[in-house]
Design a protein around this motif. Structure first.
Motif, mmCIF file in Angstrom:
data_model
loop_
_atom_site.group_PDB
_atom_site.id
_atom_site.type_symbol
_atom_site.label_atom_id
_atom_site.label_comp_id
_atom_site.label_asym_id
_atom_site.label_seq_id
_atom_site.Cartn_x
_atom_site.Cartn_y
_atom_site.Cartn_z
ATOM 1 N N GLY A 1 11.489 2.291 2.433
ATOM 2 C CA GLY A 1 10.987 2.221 1.069
ATOM 3 C C GLY A 1 9.678 1.463 0.954
ATOM 4 N N GLU A 2 9.261 1.263 -0.281
ATOM 5 C CA GLU A 2 7.962 0.660 -0.587
ATOM 6 C C GLU A 2 7.824 -0.781 -0.097
ATOM 7 N N ARG A 3 8.908 -1.467 0.143
ATOM 8 C CA ARG A 3 8.782 -2.853 0.616
ATOM 9 C C ARG A 3 8.193 -2.922 2.021
ATOM 10 N N TYR A 4 8.078 -1.781 2.687
ATOM 11 C CA TYR A 4 7.470 -1.723 4.013
ATOM 12 C C TYR A 4 5.968 -1.439 3.936
ATOM 13 N N MET A 5 5.422 -1.510 2.722
ATOM 14 C CA MET A 5 3.971 -1.378 2.529
ATOM 15 C C MET A 5 3.388 -2.778 2.415
ATOM 16 N N LYS A 6 2.150 -2.951 2.838
ATOM 17 C CA LYS A 6 1.484 -4.248 2.706
ATOM 18 C C LYS A 6 1.289 -4.551 1.236
ATOM 19 N N GLN A 7 1.517 -5.787 0.886
ATOM 20 C CA GLN A 7 1.313 -6.231 -0.488
ATOM 21 C C GLN A 7 -0.103 -6.797 -0.595
ATOM 22 N N ASP A 8 -1.001 -6.051 -1.210
ATOM 23 C CA ASP A 8 -2.398 -6.459 -1.319
ATOM 24 C C ASP A 8 -2.814 -6.371 -2.782
ATOM 25 N N ALA A 9 -2.833 -7.514 -3.448
ATOM 26 C CA ALA A 9 -3.147 -7.543 -4.879
ATOM 27 C C ALA A 9 -4.567 -7.060 -5.163
ATOM 28 N N THR A 10 -5.485 -7.252 -4.229
ATOM 29 C CA THR A 10 -6.869 -6.842 -4.459
ATOM 30 C C THR A 10 -7.046 -5.333 -4.343
ATOM 31 N N ALA A 11 -6.096 -4.664 -3.750
ATOM 32 C CA ALA A 11 -6.206 -3.215 -3.540
ATOM 33 C C ALA A 11 -5.181 -2.464 -4.381
ATOM 34 N N ALA A 12 -4.940 -2.960 -5.592
ATOM 35 C CA ALA A 12 -3.899 -2.372 -6.436
ATOM 36 C C ALA A 12 -4.148 -0.901 -6.740
ATOM 37 N N SER A 13 -5.404 -0.502 -6.818
ATOM 38 C CA SER A 13 -5.689 0.884 -7.179
ATOM 39 C C SER A 13 -5.862 1.793 -5.963
ATOM 40 N N THR A 14 -5.810 1.225 -4.757
ATOM 41 C CA THR A 14 -5.965 2.046 -3.557
ATOM 42 C C THR A 14 -4.634 2.173 -2.830
ATOM 43 N N VAL A 15 -4.576 3.109 -1.915
ATOM 44 C CA VAL A 15 -3.357 3.301 -1.131
ATOM 45 C C VAL A 15 -3.243 2.162 -0.121
ATOM 46 N N SER A 16 -2.119 1.465 -0.139
ATOM 47 C CA SER A 16 -1.902 0.362 0.787
ATOM 48 C C SER A 16 -1.422 0.878 2.132
ATOM 49 N N ALA A 17 -1.675 0.107 3.157
ATOM 50 C CA ALA A 17 -1.244 0.458 4.507
ATOM 51 C C ALA A 17 0.191 -0.001 4.734
ATOM 52 N N VAL A 18 0.802 0.586 5.738
ATOM 53 C CA VAL A 18 2.154 0.199 6.114
ATOM 54 C C VAL A 18 2.109 -1.190 6.739
ATOM 55 N N ASP A 19 3.109 -2.005 6.440
ATOM 56 C CA ASP A 19 3.240 -3.329 7.027
ATOM 57 C C ASP A 19 3.841 -3.164 8.427
ATOM 58 N N ALA A 20 2.985 -3.124 9.434
ATOM 59 C CA ALA A 20 3.413 -2.832 10.813
ATOM 60 C C ALA A 20 4.449 -3.830 11.309
ATOM 61 N N GLU A 21 4.290 -5.097 10.963
ATOM 62 C CA GLU A 21 5.252 -6.106 11.415
ATOM 63 C C GLU A 21 6.630 -5.875 10.791
ATOM 64 N N ALA A 22 6.671 -5.534 9.507
ATOM 65 C CA ALA A 22 7.950 -5.249 8.851
ATOM 66 C C ALA A 22 8.623 -4.033 9.476
ATOM 67 N N VAL A 23 7.844 -3.017 9.837
ATOM 68 C CA VAL A 23 8.400 -1.825 10.478
ATOM 69 C C VAL A 23 8.947 -2.192 11.858
ATOM 70 N N LEU A 24 8.203 -2.996 12.620
ATOM 71 C CA LEU A 24 8.700 -3.422 13.935
ATOM 72 C C LEU A 24 9.978 -4.243 13.801
ATOM 73 N N ASN A 25 10.066 -5.080 12.765
ATOM 74 C CA ASN A 25 11.302 -5.835 12.531
ATOM 75 C C ASN A 25 12.469 -4.889 12.250
ATOM 76 N N PHE A 26 12.210 -3.829 11.479
ATOM 77 C CA PHE A 26 13.262 -2.850 11.220
ATOM 78 C C PHE A 26 13.684 -2.165 12.524
ATOM 79 N N VAL A 27 12.710 -1.801 13.352
ATOM 80 C CA VAL A 27 13.014 -1.171 14.643
ATOM 81 C C VAL A 27 13.877 -2.110 15.485
ATOM 82 N N CYS A 28 13.564 -3.397 15.492
ATOM 83 C CA CYS A 28 14.361 -4.366 16.248
ATOM 84 C C CYS A 28 15.792 -4.450 15.707
ATOM 85 N N ARG A 29 15.940 -4.494 14.385
ATOM 86 C CA ARG A 29 17.283 -4.543 13.792
ATOM 87 C C ARG A 29 18.068 -3.271 14.117
#
Length: 163
Positions: free
Chosen positions: A9-37
């Motif tokens: 879900g969306e919680r795996y996207m980077k939280q960037d307040a300055t880029a609210a109107s642009t498409v945010s990138a995936v939070d690679a570290e959060a995805v790797l943590n999910f892969v580890c779990r």
């Protein structure tokens, strides 16, 4: 054979307040943590070994480092193999990180590569394949393509939304 799609879900996207109107990138570290779990869950629930396949060498190396330090109270035994000519018989660790699926592997495969795995209908098939779809549009389209490819081969498909 069963193919499981874990749709992050969306919680795996980077939280960037300055880029609210642009498409945010995936939070690679959060995805790797999910892969580890997920890796830890597979090891706890399955008697099969696990192969993690990714065509991005840098991400495999990052995952290798993450698996060593992921959980202070447990150890995820794994190895990173760079030889693409590896055979299933040479896999000795419970978890192996590779750039391609070895022929005749009959365990569990976690596919991080952008395309569906090429499976030999003449040889042994994996027991199960796990696919992770991140919330960015590129990964969603790759997930749709993988879903169609596996469906066309007649495999059982399961969808898990992860919020």
């Amino acid at each position: 054979m069963q193919i499981s799609f874990y749709v992050l879900g969306e919680r795996y996207m980077k939280q960037d307040a300055t880029a609210a109107s642009t498409v945010s990138a995936v939070d690679a570290e959060a995805v790797l943590n999910f892969v580890c779990r997920l890796t830890q869950t597979v090891l706890n629930k399955s008697e099969h070994s696990l192969v993690i396949v990714d065509d991005q060498r840098d991400r495999l190396q990052a995952l290798d480092e993450q698996l060593w330090s992921f959980d202070a109270t447990s150890f995820i035994p794994h190895t990173l193999i760079s030889d693409e000519q590896i055979t299933a018989e040479k896999l000795t660790a419970p978890v192996t990180l590779l750039s391609s699926l070895p022929p005749n592997f009959d365990g569990v495969v976690l596919n991080l590569a952008p395309s569906a795995l090429t499976l030999s209908q003449n040889g042994t098939l994996p027991d199960r394949i796990l696919e992770i779809i991140t919330p960015d549009e590129v990964s969603k389209q790759q997930g749709r393509d993988k879903y169609r490819a596996y469906r066309d081969l007649g495999f059982e498909l399961i969808y898990y939304p992860i919020n």
